[in-house]
Each structure stands twice: as C-alpha cells, then as structure tokens.
Design an enzyme around this catalytic site. Structure first.
Site, PDB file in Angstrom:
ATOM      1  N   ASP A 223       7.765 -17.574 -17.936  1.00  0.00           N
ATOM      2  CA  ASP A 223       7.141 -17.352 -16.651  1.00  0.00           C
ATOM      3  C   ASP A 223       5.651 -17.962 -16.838  1.00  0.00           C
ATOM      4  O   ASP A 223       5.308 -18.238 -17.762  1.00  0.00           O
ATOM      5  CB  ASP A 223       7.003 -15.762 -16.399  1.00  0.00           C
ATOM      6  CG  ASP A 223       6.827 -15.365 -14.976  1.00  0.00           C
ATOM      7  OD1 ASP A 223       6.238 -16.132 -14.291  1.00  0.00           O
ATOM      8  OD2 ASP A 223       6.945 -14.024 -14.838  1.00  0.00           O
TER       9      ASP A 223
HETATM   10  C1  BGC Z   1       5.882 -14.515 -11.378  1.00  0.00           C
HETATM   11  C2  BGC Z   1       7.299 -15.332 -11.336  1.00  0.00           C
HETATM   12  C3  BGC Z   1       6.861 -16.700 -10.499  1.00  0.00           C
HETATM   13  C4  BGC Z   1       5.754 -17.455 -11.227  1.00  0.00           C
HETATM   14  C5  BGC Z   1       5.268 -18.640 -10.242  1.00  0.00           C
HETATM   15  C6  BGC Z   1       4.729 -15.240 -12.004  1.00  0.00           C
HETATM   16  O1  BGC Z   1       3.612 -14.572 -11.761  1.00  0.00           O
HETATM   17  O2  BGC Z   1       6.396 -13.571 -12.364  1.00  0.00           O
HETATM   18  O3  BGC Z   1       8.305 -14.473 -10.755  1.00  0.00           O
HETATM   19  O4  BGC Z   1       7.885 -17.167 -10.010  1.00  0.00           O
HETATM   20  O5  BGC Z   1       4.364 -16.773 -11.127  1.00  0.00           O
HETATM   21  O6  BGC Z   1       4.730 -18.278  -9.293  1.00  0.00           O
END
Ligand code: BGC
Length: 772
Positions: A223
C-alpha cells in the site's frame, strides 16, 4: 534479468513516481501505470497525490463497494469490472487499484464504503467477479488490503491481533476465494501489522499462505507508504514498493545483497515478478505499454489518445474535457447497477409511488447527492444526477421541495425546519433524504457513533409529526442506526452511496420503474453497543484485539440470538417470493463429500422481480465453538409474476469445516448438519438435515497429548488400554473426564501410576504408524 545489475534490479522493485513503475531503457523495459480505484478510474494529470485530493480526469463513478456488495449479483459486478477496465485502458492505466475486500468488522470503520460485506463469501464471490470483468479488458486488478485492515484508526502502526482460525475463516477467506478463482494480477498488502509483523514484511501472509497455499502467481505491491523495512519486505515476498522512495530504499536493498543480509535470489524473484507484470500488461495493452520515445513527457505512455488529449487540456490551463471511452453507456450502466443495489428495508405499502400522487421531497441530500466516499477512491464523475431532478422527471405532478438541513452544519435550523414541515403538511407522502455528510466518514479515520446528525433527526421528527406518510431514503457509506425512528416512518430505502447515477436509480425505485432487489451485506444493529467488536474497536494505538473471534456480523448476532434492526441478507421487493421443493443429496465421504442442494423459488406477486436465494449451513462441531449458521452460497434470480426457477448449490467438505489450528487444516466433524435456504440469515424458509460421513479432527497423539485425546481416538484408546497396568479404573467415563486434561507423560509420573513412563514414545509412534 540476466542483463540487469543488482542496482537495476533493486530500482525496478520500487515505483518511479506516485503511479508508475520504473523503466530500464537500456534493456527496453517500459513502465506501467497504476491508478485508484476501485469504483472508478482516478487517473491523475497534474500534481498527483494518493488521497483523492488532486485533480483527475473525469471518469464514470460507479456505485462504491458498499452498494455493489448489496447487489449480491456476481454478473452485475463482472459488468462493472468490464466497464472500469474499458475506461482504465482508455486512460492508459494498466492496473486499477481495487477491489477492496476487507471484512466490515465494525460499522464504525471509516472506509466501510469501500468494502463489500461483513461476510467473506459475499466479499469473495463479488470481488472475484469484479476482478474477472476488469481483467477481461486487459487491465490488472490489485486485490487489497491484504490483510486484516479493518479500521482506519492508527492504520499505519496498529497490530491486528487475530487468532489463526479467525484469520482463516473470516479475514483471509475472501482473499483466498478471489486468488483461487479470479487470479488477480496483483495483491496490495495492508498498512497494518498482523500479529505483530507488518503485513508488508509478513512472510507467512505474503509467501506461505498467499503463494504456497493459494497458488498466487502475480505480484505483491505495498500500500502507498506501507513499507517499514524494505529488506525484510523483499525477504517476506513483497515485490514492489509503492510509491517511489526516491531511491533511498533501493540503496538499502543493494547494500543488503552486498553484505549478505539479503539472498540475491530473493531480489531476483521480486524483480522478475515486476518484469512479469510489465510483460503481462504489454501483452494486454501493446499500444500503451512501450518504451518511452526520446524526449517524452514524464508520463511515458501517455500513448492513449484520450489521455493525451486530457493531458494537453490540463496543461493548457482549461478544464479537462470528458475523454474516457464509453462515458455515455457507462452512465446508463451506473444507473442500472445502482438500481440493483439499493435495499428496501421497510415498506408498509406506500411504495412504489404513483406518478400522480401528492408527494413532497425534503432533505438537502436529494438535491446535493452524496454518491462516493472520501479518500484515495474519490474520483471526478463524468456527470452527476440528483434525486430531486430525477424524481421530478418521473412524476406527473410538481414535487415541492424543502432542504430541511444544511450539509455543513449538524444542528437544527428553525427556519429550515418550518419550511420542511410546511411542505410535508401539504403532501400525502413526503420523501425525506437523510444520510451522513461527507466529513462524517472517510478513509483515514473511523466514526465514533452510528447516529444521523441532529439537524437531520429534527427534520425527520418534524415531518413525521405531521399527517403525511414518510419515506426515508438514506445516503451513507457506513451503517447508521435507524431504531430510534424506524417505527415512525412508512418505508426506508437504504441507498448507501450509489455513484454518479444514483439519483436516477433512487427515482426509478421510488416510482416503481425498477423493483428493488438489494439485500443487506451487513447487519444493521439496533445500537452500536450491540455490535460484536464494540469492546475491542479500534483498540489501543499499537494493538487491536479481535476478541470476538469468528463471531463477526450476523455470526455474532445469530449466536447470541440478539435483536437487530435489519438482519444480514434482508431486503424487500415490490413482489413476493415463495420457497419450496428443497432437495438435498449427499455423495462421497470425508474430504470428497459433496452435498447437492436444490430448491424452487417462485414469484408469487404481481411484478417482475429479483430474489436472492441464500444458503446457510449449520455444521456440527464437537471441538470448537462455531457460528449458528454461515452463508455458504447465494444466487440472484430474475422472475416474472408466477414464474419459478430452480436454484442449485454444491457444498463441499470445506463448507462444513472450521480451521483446526492444531492440525493446520480444514476439518469437518461427523454428525448432523443442517442446510437452510432462505431470504436472510433470519428468514430461513426451508431446511433439511444432512449426515456427514467424515472422520473429523484427528489430533496427532504424542506422549504429551492429554489423556482425553488418547481416549477420544479409537486406536489410541485401544493401544493405551492394552499397554497399561490394571487399566480397569480408566474404564469409567467420569474418571477419564476428571483427569482427561492431564498429559499422558505427566500422569505417568504420578505416584502409583499405572502407566509406564518409559516407552510412551514408542506407543505413540505405533498408533501413528497403524493409521490408514
Ligand atoms: C490506500 C489505498 C490506495 C493507495 C493509493 C492508500 O492510502 O490505502 O487503497 O490504493 O493509497 O492511493
């Protein structure tokens, strides 16, 4: 691979920017683009961020997961996935960051709008369908957030403390289903720790379970910002760090290989998986994925005409024109899908409205819709329909409107209240739009209560105090409590967040153009205090204990037989359905056992409608405490008035099993199981008994196994009795019950013991060897 230096391999395994992987121009390796997700494409153009704040190119805002989950319709999600794939592709995106299939452990999770259900089967089946649809268009999915990411509070440091059985049965089961059935290109690991180890460096999760047990053959990415120790991550099976780390952690990898802390083969493996993903994307989208021409912009494959145009518009300083492919068609699809997702919780007959009825509309949310959640999933829609305009378009009369409350202030406003009361007094029916204002739920933080804002409650009370019949339409990403006002209203339509065309879908349902067919994928409790994780959510800053174990959602409410507002699986229709002709047959034994279940569903009302037939299993258990029943199958059928359809399910050994942590395997225990077919977890229409001819749990007997285990095992009991001096007193059940928890080896050391301590190893080995 053989041409790459260690530094190049290391650099490949982290992003080039917020949204792209690195190129290695020397060997002609292009980069690919990843983009949020999950219910629309958030392709950013200028000034990226990962929190939904920066601009993105308009794209269709489909109903978010909270709504999609309530459709209980895999075909529908396949269609949504395909549409998302078409749009992603047209904007030069190779991996869409979704679906999110984390379990709704508590209704308070700020990100519940991005998740499908409190049940792993619903999450798994619908998640797999979405992945299928998306990947059918040559766009990879990123199944997220793996795993046990069930809250926003302290999400980057908290450790989810979950026992393995609970993990396997509840929190991993949906991921397992999607991985096994839909083969996502990628999996995104979660921010949090799982039992003390960051998900991003958790070898058990990322390698042993995901790859070795489930056969995942894609890439694991972090993530955004989930990497704590990059070297430990690569060792655990993390292939790609996102976003870029500016080279800092790449250098750490190189150093670790050089000084022997990281096996170079593990770095090779991660780099190879990045290359494999790029190759997969290049095969699927040959025009978009190609090495950047010399002097190209920082978007190396701005190659799709749609993206190039939008990019040029943005650079020129003007607004960004709608460039995504299929926008018109997808808006229609978004309306159709939303119409299958909203859940009619209650209806005393006031709905559907007749076009000539005297109807008033109250509530700012009718005019200013809330249709998606805040955070990284937030996209710019291509259009936005509001319910008020759509209702007026379908009504043959004028529909008076009063906003009743402001979305930016929670407290009652007397002037707005008076106006709302006045329009309600003059109407036979008043449709009141209520819900959670945007700031009340979001990625990044959790909610603290389940209530509607006070100003909205006051409007509802003002309206219900008049003689009008009240219909409530809810817009909320997480569950709100309805118990305090439920009895005062004639109907409730739970609209969740329905995407950009939700306004039209709500109008369709209220006027009966569409017959509602959504079903709750999560329980609506009476009170927050009734929810199973109440005492353990969100836990301490560093640790949250999943003390409720497998008793999540309806598994808990049904186990304690607690009253709820609306149970899991519930949802009404404008027609009615009858269930009959249950037929159950069993084939095979042990792990080969298969139970066929068939039933007839008949539309007994006067309109076309869709019913979700749900199959629950109550499995026998002697060993562990199990839920009263668990969802093991569902299917949505469309029926004309008077029409019947047979629904069929095949249950396997796993469907009757729990996860036995001692043996490390799924175990079904012998005895009588019950299968139920019905319309919710509390509305079981048909049920039958099934005798399970299975061996059950077989503890491996050792000298340290308790006496009770030896006696519970037929071979162990015989061997032990044959070997004891004076076995007779052990033949009374009560005696064995009393001392049954004492390990055999310790019992043997007691004064006067009839068990010879020498040779216990040999005895245990003999029992094991004699086993088939
Ligand atoms: C989120 C993800 C997301 C990623 C990219 C993170 O803060 O938990 O779900 O895909 O950011 O934006």
């Amino acid at each position: 691979m053989n041409d790459l230096t260690i530094a190049e391999k290391a650099s490949l395994t982290s992003g080039a920017s917020l949204w792209t992987t690195k190129t290695v121009d020397r060997v002609g390796l292009p980069s690919i683009t990843l983009s949020d997700g999950p219910h629309g494409v958030r392709r950013q153009i200028v000034g990226g961020d990962h929190l939904g704040i920066g601009q993105s190119i308009p794209a269709t805002c489909m109903p978010p997961a909270v709504a999609l989950g309530s459709s209980w319709d895999a075909d529908l999600l396949r269609g949504v996935g395909a549409a998302l794939g078409t749009e992603a592709r047209s904007l030069g995106v190779q991996v869409l960051l979704g679906p999110g299939i984390n379990i709704k452990r508590s209704p308070l999770c700020g990100r519940n709008f991005e998740y499908l259900s409190e049940d792993p089967l619903v999450s798994g089946v619908l998640g797999a369908a979405l992945v299928d649809g998306l990947q059918s268009r040559g766009v990879g999915a990123a199944l997220k957030h793996f795993a046990a990411n069930n809250q926003e509070t302290n999400r980057l440091r908290v450790s989810a403390e979950v026992d393995e059985r609970t993990l396997r049965e509840i929190y991993l089961a949906g991921f397992e289903h999607v991985v096994r059935h839909a083969r996502p290109w990628t999996v995104m690991c979660a921010y949090n720790k799982v039992n003390g180890e960051y998900a991003s460096q958790n070898h058990w999760l990322l390698t042993e379970v995901l790859r070795e047990e489930w056969g995942f053959d894609g890439l694991v990415m972090s993530d955004w910002g989930a990497v704590d120790d990059r070297v430990a991550g690569v060792r655990a099976g993390l292939d790609l760090e996102m976003p870029t780390s500016g080279g800092i952690t790449d250098a750490q990898l190189v150093e670790a290989v050089r000084d022997g802390r990281l096996d170079p083969e593990l770095l090779d493996l991660a780099a190879r998986r990045v290359i494999a993903l790029v190759e997969r994307a290049r095969e699927a989208q040959p025009d978009a994925v190609r090495p950047a021409p010399a002097g190209a912009s920082r978007f190396p494959h701005a190659g799709t005409p749609a993206f190039t145009k939008a990019y040029a518009d943005a650079q020129a300083g003007g607004g960004v024109a709608i460039a995504v492919e299929g926008a018109e068609e997808h808006h229609r699809l978004a309306r159709e899908v939303a119409g299958q997702c909203a859940v009619l919780l209650k209806n005393d007959g006031v709905l559907p409205l007749t076009p000539s009825a005297s109807v008033a509309v109250v509530g700012e949310l009718a005019r200013t819709p809330r249709y998606q959640g805040a955070g990284s999933s937030q996209i710019i829609p291509t259009r936005l329909d509001d319910a008020l305009t759509e209702l007026r378009a379908l009504a043959r009369t004028d529909l008076p409107f009063a906003p009743g409350y402001r979305l930016d202030g929670g407290e009652p406003d007397q002037a707005l209240l008076d106006e709302a009361r006045a329009v309600a007094e003059a109407a036979d029916v008043t449709v009141v739009f209520l819900g959670l204002p945007e700031g009340e739920e979001s990625e990044g933080y959790d909610r603290t209560h389940l209530d509607l804002p006070a100003g909205q409650r006051a409007v509802l009370d003002a309206v219900t105090a008049t003689a009008t019949r009240t219909v409530v339409v809810l817009s909320n990403g997480g569950v709100v409590a309805v118990s305090e006002w439920d009895a005062n209203v004639a109907a409730i339509l739970e609209g969740w967040l329905l995407g950009q065309a939700g306004g039209g879908a709500v109008a369709d349902i209220l006027f009966g153009v569409v017959n509602p067919s959504g079903r709750l994928a999560e329980t609506i409790p009476l009170r927050l205090e009734d929810t199973p994780s109440y005492l353990n959510f969100p836990g301490d800053p560093d640790e949250v204990r999943y003390g409720e174990g497998v008793f999540v959602g309806y598994r808990y409410h049904d186990a304690v037989n607690g009253e709820v507002s609306y149970p899991f699986g519930h949802g009404l229709s404008y027609t009615s359905f009858a269930y009959s002709d249950l037929a159950v047959s069993v084939r095979g034994t042990d792990e080969e056992i298969e139970v066929e279940v068939a039933a007839l569903v008949t539309n007994t009302g006067g309109r076309h409608g869709r019913e979700v037939a749900q199959l629950y299993v109550s499995a026998p258990s002697a060993t562990v405490r199990r839920p009263v029943r668990e969802l093991r199958g569902f299917t949505k059928v469309a029926l004309e008035p008077g029409e019947s359809a047979e629904v069929r399910f095949t249950l396997t050994y796993r469907d009757f099993s729990f996860f036995d942590v001692v043996g490390g395997r799924w175990v079904a225990e012998p005895g009588t199981a019950r299968v139920h077919v019905g319309a919710s977890s509390r509305d079981l229409r048909l049920s039958a008994e099934v005798t399970l001819d299975v061996a059950g749990r077989r503890p491996v007997l050792t000298p340290d196994s308790p006496l009770g285990d030896w006696f519970a095992d037929a071979a162990g009991r015989t061997a032990l009795l044959g070997w004891m001096r004076e076995p007779s007193r052990f033949l009374t059940d009560d005696y064995v019950k009393t001392i049954g928890s004492i390990p055999l080896s310790r019992l043997a050391r007691f004064p006067g013991s009839k068990i010879d301590p020498d040779g216990l190893d040999e005895l245990a080995a003999r029992v094991r060897d004699d086993r088939p």
